[in-house]
Design an enzyme around this catalytic site. Structure first.
Site, PDB file in Angstrom:
ATOM      1  N   PRO A  88       0.824  -1.213   0.000  1.00  0.00           N
ATOM      2  CG  PRO A  88      -0.131  -1.113   2.133  1.00  0.00           C
ATOM      3  CD  PRO A  88       0.672  -1.994   1.232  1.00  0.00           C
ATOM      4  CD  GLU A  89       3.266   3.814  -3.990  1.00  0.00           C
ATOM      5  OE1 GLU A  89       3.194   5.052  -4.055  1.00  0.00           O
ATOM      6  OE2 GLU A  89       3.924   3.141  -4.794  1.00  0.00           O
TER       7      GLU A  89
END
Ligand SMILES: [Zn+2]
Length: 283
Positions: A2-3
């Site tokens: 996840p960013e």
């Protein structure tokens, strides 16, 4: 992995479930994730009310009524599921426990927040709220890319004289917090700057132009995440992951989407990570 936009989407999904709610029981099913979990974690969380849920870079932070703040990092494979809540006209029943449900918060409202992490690269920690920003994972982070501290003057000054490729500079979390491979590739394409160009050799004007495009790609991704949150039936109670179309990321060999360019997306490996870019319109 996840960013920032995915983590912000998780925060926005969790916020109505957790803020103001009391953790009636914290279930801690193992002593560690990536690192050991805090001592007496279940005891310290039980009875605490979540006052505020915020984000710094890719970390979620919950300020508690006990004066402590809970830090949560999703790592590579961490997932957060909500259940026992009704959102809109859709009710999420509690699922059967799964393998890798390492930490479960049973809230006083009847809702449940489950942290599942098959690879255990995620992390949790507890610290005094007053010292949260000084936590070792947070203290060296640069400004938030969507915050006021990240502006044209700041970025131009930080890129000036730097000998590394601009791609590596933007991935440096001390320069700007929370940018990862995907959104740096997307922003550099929109700005027309090659990821291979040395940071110090970008004119001040072009460097300044990076700020609005970085904000734009992040804001669009957060908006896409918000749309996926509104489509609750597809979300299964799992927060933060959504289909998102990228212009260059993972699109090697495809035509450049810039109108009139006619180039083809290429891949280069920089510091062990793939950069996707258009050699024709990114200079
Ligand atoms: Zn192009």
């Amino acid at each position: 992995m996840p960013e920032l936009p995915e983590v912000e989407t998780v925060r926005r999904g969790l916020s109505p479930v957790m803020e103001g709610a009391v953790i009636a029981r914290a279930e801690v099913n193992r002593p560690d994730l990536r690192w050991p979990l805090p001592e007496r974690m279940a005891e310290r969380l039980t009875g605490a009310r979540v006052e505020r849920l915020w984000r710094r870079s890719k970390y979620l932070l919950a300020d508690l009524s006990t004066g402590e703040t809970l830090l949560v990092h999703l790592g590579m494979s961490g997932r957060i599921l909500i259940s026992g809540v009704t959102i809109g006209d859709f009710h999420y029943p509690h699922p059967a426990p799964e393998n890798h449900d390492h930490v479960v918060f049973h809230l006083g409202t009847g809702a449940r927040v489950t942290f599942n992490d098959s690879r255990r690269f995620g992390a949790m920690d507890l610290m005094p709220t007053a010292a949260a920003e000084a936590h070792w994972l947070l203290r060296d982070l640069g400004p938030e890319p969507l915050g006021n501290g990240f502006d044209e003057v700041y970025l131009a000054a930080r890129l000036k004289g730097r000998r590394t490729p601009v791609k590596s500079a933007l991935l440096d979390q001390r320069l700007v917090a929370g940018l990862g491979n995907i959104y740096v590739c997307e922003a550099l394409h929109r700005a027309g700057i090659s990821p291979l160009r040395h940071a110090g050799r970008i004119s001040g004007k072009r460097a300044a132009g990076l700020v609005p495009v970085i904000r734009e790609v992040l804001a669009e991704a957060i908006e896409a995440g918000g749309s996926s949150l509104r489509d609750y039936r597809k979300a299964d109670g799992e927060l933060g992951y959504f289909q998102h179309s990228f212009r260059v990321y993972d699109r090697v060999g495809r035509p450049c989407p810039r109108p009139g360019c006619g180039g083809t997306i290429a891949r280069a490996v920089q510091s062990g990570r793939s950069s996707f870019y258009c050699p024709r319109c990114q200079r």
